[in-house]
Write a protein that holds these residues in place. Structure first.
Motif, PDB file in Angstrom:
ATOM      1  N   ASN A  22       0.833  -1.205   0.000  1.00  0.00           N
ATOM      2  CA  ASN A  22       0.000   0.000   0.000  1.00  0.00           C
ATOM      3  C   ASN A  22       0.867   1.254   0.000  1.00  0.00           C
ATOM      4  O   ASN A  22       0.531   2.253   0.624  1.00  0.00           O
ATOM      5  CB  ASN A  22      -0.931  -0.014   1.214  1.00  0.00           C
ATOM      6  N   ARG A  23       1.996   1.181  -0.673  1.00  0.00           N
ATOM      7  CA  ARG A  23       2.862   2.355  -0.741  1.00  0.00           C
ATOM      8  C   ARG A  23       3.514   2.441  -2.107  1.00  0.00           C
ATOM      9  O   ARG A  23       3.643   1.459  -2.828  1.00  0.00           O
ATOM     10  CB  ARG A  23       3.908   2.331   0.360  1.00  0.00           C
ATOM     11  N   GLU A  24       3.917   3.636  -2.416  1.00  0.00           N
ATOM     12  CA  GLU A  24       4.542   3.912  -3.698  1.00  0.00           C
ATOM     13  C   GLU A  24       5.853   4.640  -3.420  1.00  0.00           C
ATOM     14  O   GLU A  24       5.901   5.560  -2.599  1.00  0.00           O
ATOM     15  CB  GLU A  24       3.588   4.794  -4.513  1.00  0.00           C
ATOM     16  N   ALA A  25       6.902   4.237  -4.099  1.00  0.00           N
ATOM     17  CA  ALA A  25       8.219   4.812  -3.836  1.00  0.00           C
ATOM     18  C   ALA A  25       8.562   5.909  -4.843  1.00  0.00           C
ATOM     19  O   ALA A  25       8.266   5.802  -6.024  1.00  0.00           O
ATOM     20  CB  ALA A  25       9.280   3.731  -3.911  1.00  0.00           C
ATOM     21  N   THR A  26       9.163   6.978  -4.316  1.00  0.00           N
ATOM     22  CA  THR A  26       9.746   8.023  -5.161  1.00  0.00           C
ATOM     23  C   THR A  26      11.245   7.986  -4.900  1.00  0.00           C
ATOM     24  O   THR A  26      11.692   8.197  -3.765  1.00  0.00           O
ATOM     25  CB  THR A  26       9.180   9.410  -4.800  1.00  0.00           C
ATOM     26  N   GLN A  42      -6.132  -0.321   4.281  1.00  0.00           N
ATOM     27  CA  GLN A  42      -5.211  -1.417   3.993  1.00  0.00           C
ATOM     28  C   GLN A  42      -5.995  -2.635   3.507  1.00  0.00           C
ATOM     29  O   GLN A  42      -6.967  -3.038   4.118  1.00  0.00           O
ATOM     30  CB  GLN A  42      -4.437  -1.805   5.255  1.00  0.00           C
ATOM     31  N   LYS A  43      -5.597  -3.211   2.388  1.00  0.00           N
ATOM     32  CA  LYS A  43      -6.232  -4.409   1.837  1.00  0.00           C
ATOM     33  C   LYS A  43      -5.473  -5.648   2.300  1.00  0.00           C
ATOM     34  O   LYS A  43      -4.269  -5.592   2.544  1.00  0.00           O
ATOM     35  CB  LYS A  43      -6.246  -4.374   0.308  1.00  0.00           C
ATOM     36  N   LEU A 114      -7.436 -21.570  -2.466  1.00  0.00           N
ATOM     37  CA  LEU A 114      -8.038 -20.351  -2.989  1.00  0.00           C
ATOM     38  C   LEU A 114      -7.331 -19.138  -2.423  1.00  0.00           C
ATOM     39  O   LEU A 114      -6.841 -19.164  -1.288  1.00  0.00           O
ATOM     40  CB  LEU A 114      -9.512 -20.258  -2.597  1.00  0.00           C
ATOM     41  N   THR A 115      -7.300 -18.079  -3.196  1.00  0.00           N
ATOM     42  CA  THR A 115      -6.874 -16.771  -2.702  1.00  0.00           C
ATOM     43  C   THR A 115      -8.078 -15.854  -2.758  1.00  0.00           C
ATOM     44  O   THR A 115      -8.723 -15.727  -3.797  1.00  0.00           O
ATOM     45  CB  THR A 115      -5.736 -16.200  -3.574  1.00  0.00           C
ATOM     46  N   LEU A 116      -8.409 -15.266  -1.623  1.00  0.00           N
ATOM     47  CA  LEU A 116      -9.512 -14.315  -1.541  1.00  0.00           C
ATOM     48  C   LEU A 116      -8.921 -12.930  -1.340  1.00  0.00           C
ATOM     49  O   LEU A 116      -8.349 -12.630  -0.295  1.00  0.00           O
ATOM     50  CB  LEU A 116     -10.443 -14.676  -0.373  1.00  0.00           C
ATOM     51  N   GLU A 117      -9.028 -12.091  -2.371  1.00  0.00           N
ATOM     52  CA  GLU A 117      -8.493 -10.733  -2.331  1.00  0.00           C
ATOM     53  C   GLU A 117      -9.602  -9.757  -1.977  1.00  0.00           C
ATOM     54  O   GLU A 117     -10.643  -9.752  -2.636  1.00  0.00           O
ATOM     55  CB  GLU A 117      -7.896 -10.345  -3.682  1.00  0.00           C
ATOM     56  N   GLU A 118      -9.390  -8.929  -0.971  1.00  0.00           N
ATOM     57  CA  GLU A 118     -10.383  -7.913  -0.630  1.00  0.00           C
ATOM     58  C   GLU A 118     -10.516  -6.910  -1.752  1.00  0.00           C
ATOM     59  O   GLU A 118      -9.536  -6.513  -2.370  1.00  0.00           O
ATOM     60  CB  GLU A 118      -9.976  -7.178   0.646  1.00  0.00           C
ATOM     61  N   CYS A 119     -11.755  -6.508  -2.015  1.00  0.00           N
ATOM     62  CA  CYS A 119     -12.019  -5.507  -3.060  1.00  0.00           C
ATOM     63  C   CYS A 119     -11.795  -4.109  -2.510  1.00  0.00           C
ATOM     64  O   CYS A 119     -11.969  -3.843  -1.375  1.00  0.00           O
ATOM     65  CB  CYS A 119     -13.439  -5.603  -3.556  1.00  0.00           C
TER      66      CYS A 119
END
Length: 119
Positions: A22-26, A42-43, A114-119
């Protein structure tokens, strides 16, 4: 949004969870890296197992396992359509997940990962 397939159990077990990045790098030429938050919420991805019967057929000649596979290919869109399920962490209320089918093993009873990904 789609629904879970009829006559297929939802008795998930073997729960493993992990947070989604949940982050992006600069990155700067000096070598310094600054991180920025992408989303405020947070997912979480959940890895679970599901045991389905592949021996007892219904009146249409399908087992619980084949009904699940048919649902995965048509209604679920192989993990592209959100599915409403009971919240795995709180055990009450509902939450939307993308259901991604992994591998399975067994003959009479299939154990599907199975993988359950939160929307």
């Amino acid at each position: 949004m789609a629904a879970w397939p009829e006559n297929v159990n939802q008795k998930f077990y073997g729960l493993d969870g992990s947070t989604v990045e949940n982050r992006e790098a600069t990155k700067y030429k000096s070598g310094r890296i600054i991180y920025h938050k992408i989303n405020s919420a947070q997912k979480v991805n959940h890895s679970v197992l599901l045991r389905l019967n592949d021996a007892i057929k219904d009146s249409n000649g399908k087992t619980e396992f084949t009904r699940f596979l048919d649902w995965n290919e048509t209604t679920n869109g192989t993990g592209t359509v959100p599915i409403t399920l009971t919240d795995l962490e709180k055990k009450s209320g509902t939450k939307e997940y993308f259901v991604i089918v992994g591998n399975w093993k067994g003959q009479r009873h299939k154990e599907i990962s199975l993988t359950l990904e939160e929307c």
